[in-house]
Design an enzyme around this catalytic site. Structure first.
Site, PDB file in Angstrom:
ATOM      1  N   GLY B 200       0.787  -1.226   0.000  1.00 13.80           N
ATOM      2  CA  GLY B 200       0.000   0.000   0.000  1.00 13.80           C
ATOM      3  C   GLY B 200       0.822   1.280   0.000  1.00 13.80           C
ATOM      4  N   CYS B 324      27.812   3.057   2.419  1.00 17.42           N
ATOM      5  CA  CYS B 324      27.831   3.924   3.589  1.00 17.42           C
ATOM      6  C   CYS B 324      26.434   4.275   4.096  1.00 17.42           C
ATOM      7  CB  CYS B 324      28.575   5.208   3.278  1.00 17.42           C
ATOM      8  SG  CYS B 324      30.328   4.925   3.160  1.00 17.42           S
TER       9      CYS B 324
END
Lengths: 294, 400
Positions: B200, B324
């Protein structure tokens, strides 16, 4: 999102000392140190300008490929270096870089390690010490994904007091790829803990016997012993006058200490050093020891 | 609330106001249990029925084929586990290297339980090789599970062709369509898909609601055991406000499918202008076989997190598969599977648009992005493919 300190973000958005060093005057030298790689995701090239007579770092610049904390750590490193001698610079730890920035998320501690290692590489380059002879490159390769040796893991574990393999991953990436070496890292940490405990036990025995040991001590035992004597006997004595002392390094029989607090500026600090600290350590460990303040 | 230019719609989307309006009464006035025998609960049951029809309509399916779930991950888990449990004698799964972790990590987990899994490779544009798909299939293959469209690159797989092959070998065919629903027209009546997952919050409904399409007649055993809800295929009291919201969102998505070319035009404009303005920049993924709202761009020689945090300074939201950002140390498994060079891998940024994205917002991105890239490149020790340091690295990687 990472929980970066304001200082990390400030040094990322407005980094100090970025770039290279190309021009130098007579009596000056330029050296560089490179660590990391584009495959690892971060890399640092550190440039230093050195006064060859005094070995004082006149200028430090960085080029960094990496995340916000890598850039901030590199910039912090350069700020910490200018004005220091090469020997002073070599004593800089990754912890100090992180502390300068008000701390780094643990997953990002490897950024500060990268700074410290680039610094070492630059100074080794300058002094003509082949990097291959560096402790870190000796020994067995533990992490194949990131090319980390057992010597490097040992150093980072000891310096930062790490206790889990996950922490080692945060600091030097070892174990963060395929993860197959995590159990090896567990073993390595257990080994280091055992060694430290043995050293402490040996040192305690020496202290309790109050006589000079007959068998030569290992470096680790010597450091542990000196630290215990400083903690238990010398520091309380100095504290009465508002002073303090910290072990900085040992090289053979040369013990380097830092005099702090009132001792740092006290006119009779030489007397403290020679009569107080040196005499005590000679009496307890070895008559050939020399203590100097750095 | 902080205003932002939100170009991270493959991560999640804003709730449509109409959706919020539709669900709100079911958080306040109509709190009955749809299974209850009284009128107060019954009216809630009718709202669930309507929502089921709305979702079915978006998929070209029958309402009885829709099972409401809590999210995309649950849908993927229910589909894969449900299909395997129904065929205990077959122990082989076919999936791809670029699936969402909801599928990929589940398959890795199933390997530990004795299943054999084939992970299909992709080429450097993120595409499957159909002959590899066919070669991987055997009579022992219980399930083929591939995504409709990739969340990171937007690359669309030839789902029906893969489905036909799965049918030929008697395997159940599951498709993770979390990124495709609402962006590509779907029609289950003419499809080879047996099980299809949707979520959704990717189509302007709230988080915490999703659906699984289960083709009539498909062998499927429930993972969640309990009450009779969802025709016994997913026990547990219905998340009524979420279900009503998903129904409304599905209705709106179906309506907006007709206007999706507007999103595509804005995406193409963003992409083309970046490529023109900023050197050493590449688009990751097939240029045509792609979702209309997604672009994944590699900015060479710099790192993704640094780009994202720089964009963040201008209230621009995007995402990156760089190591990262995730803290995983390894860059995106999708881009690695495509065999992209490391100079691109770490500096790749995904911009994903929605029907709310405006030309003004895109222009603002194009205004600030060149400066950001220039600043970070000035900081980087790498600046061209000729850099000897870099080349050594790339070669070392290729040699691996």
């Amino acid at each position: 999102m990472w929980d970066y300190t304001d200082k990390v973000m400030e040094f990322f958005y407005n980094p100090r000392n970025q770039g290279t060093i190309t021009e130098k005057n007579e009596g000056e030298a330029i050296t560089t140190g490179e660590v990391g790689s584009i495959s690892c995701g971060d890399a640092l090239r550190l440039h230093l300008k050195i006064d060859t007579a005094t070995e004082i770092i006149l200028d430090a610049r960085f080029q960094t490929f990496g995340c916000a904390s890598a850039i901030a750590s590199s910039s912090a490193l350069t700020e910490l270096l200018v004005g220091k001698t090469l020997d002073e610079a070599l004593s800089l730890t990754n912890k100090q870089i992180a502390e300068f920035l008000g701390g780094l998320p643990e997953e990002k501690m490897h950024c500060s390690v990268m700074g410290q290692e680039a610094l070492e590489a630059a100074i080794f380059n300058y002094r003509g010490i082949p990097l291959d002879n560096h402790d870190d490159d000796e020994g067995a390769l533990v992490c194949r994904c990131f090319g980390v040796s057992d010597a490097r893991i040992r150093r980072i574990v000891s310096e930062n007091g790490l206790t889990t393999a996950e922490q080692v991953t945060h600091y030097v990436k070892a174990g963060g790829g395929c993860g197959s070496c995590l159990t090896d890292i567990d073993d390595l940490i257990a080994e280091i803990v055992l060694e430290q405990e043995t050293a402490v036990a040996a040192a305690t025995k020496v202290i309790q016997s109050k006589t000079i040991p007959t068998t030569p001590l290992t470096n680790l035992q010597k450091i542990t012993l000196i630290q215990q004597i400083l903690e238990q006997e010398i520091k309380p004595m100095l504290a009465q006058d508002g002073g303090d002392v910290e072990l900085f390094d040992i090289e053979g029989d040369l013990v380097k200490v830092i005099l702090k607090g009132a001792c740092g500026s006290c006119p009779s600090s030489t007397a403290t050093l020679k009569m107080g600290i040196e005499a005590r350590l000679q009496e307890r460990i070895s008559p050939t020891l020399t203590v100097i303040a750095v | 609330m902080r205003e932002c230019i939100y170009l991270d719609n493959n991560a999640t989307t804003q709730i449509d106001e109409e959706v919020l309006g539709a669900m709100m009464p079911y958080l306040t006035l109509y709190y009955g249990n749809p299974s209850s025998m009284h009128t107060f609960g019954g009216q809630v049951g009718r709202a669930v029925t309507t929502a089921r029809e709305q979702v079915a309509s978006l998929l070209g399916a029958d309402a009885s084929e829709i099972v409401f779930t809590s999210c995309g991950t649950e849908g993927d888990n229910a589909a894969i586990r449900g299909a395997l449990a129904a065929q205990p004698n077959k122990r082989h799964i076919v999936t791809s290297e670029v699936e969402h972790p909801a599928v990929l990590n589940l398959c890795k987990n199933l390997e530990k339980q004795g299943y054999t899994v084939t992970y299909l490779s992709v080429n450097n544009q993120g595409q499957l090789d159909l002959s590899e798909v066919e070669a991987s299939l055997t009579g022992n293959t219980a399930l083929v599970s591939i995504m409709y469209a990739n969340n990171e690159t937007g690359v669309v797989f030839p789902v029906e062709k893969v489905g036909q092959l799965a049918k030929d070998y008697g395997a159940i065919f599951h498709v993770d369509a979390v990124q495709a629903v609402g962006k590509i027209p779907l029609n289950m009546q003419t499809s080879t898909i047996d099980l299809l997952t949707l979520s959704g919050h990717k189509i302007h409904a709230p988080k915490g609601i999703g659906a699984l399409y289960v083709r009539r007649g498909t062998r499927f055993r429930p993972s969640m055991i309990g009450g009779h809800q969802e025709r016994g295929r997913r026990a547990g009291t219905e998340n009524v406000p979420g279900i009503v919201a998903l129904g409304k969102a599905a209705e709106l998505a179906q309506y907006h499918l007709a206007n999706v070319s507007g999103e595509r035009q804005l995406r193409d404009y963003l992409e083309q202008t970046i490529l023109t303005l900023i050197p050493n920049t590449v688009v990751n993924g097939h240029p045509i076989q792609r979702l209309p709202n997604t672009t994944n761009i590699g900015f060479k020689y710099i790192e993704g997190e640094a780009i994202l945090l720089s964009l963040n300074q201008y209230e621009i939201c995007a995402s990156s598969g760089s190591a990262c950002t995730s803290g995983s140390l390894e860059p995106s498994h999708v881009l690695r599977a495509m065999g992209l060079p490391y100079s691109v891998l770490h500096g790749s940024i995904r911009f994903s648009l929605s029907r709310y994205t405006t030309q003004t917002q895109i222009d603002r991105v194009l205004e600030v992005l060149p400066g950001i890239i220039e600043r970070l490149r000035a900081l980087s020790p790498f600046n061209s493919d000729d850099s000897s340091w870099l080349q050594e690295q790339e070669l070392a990687v290729l040699a691996k």
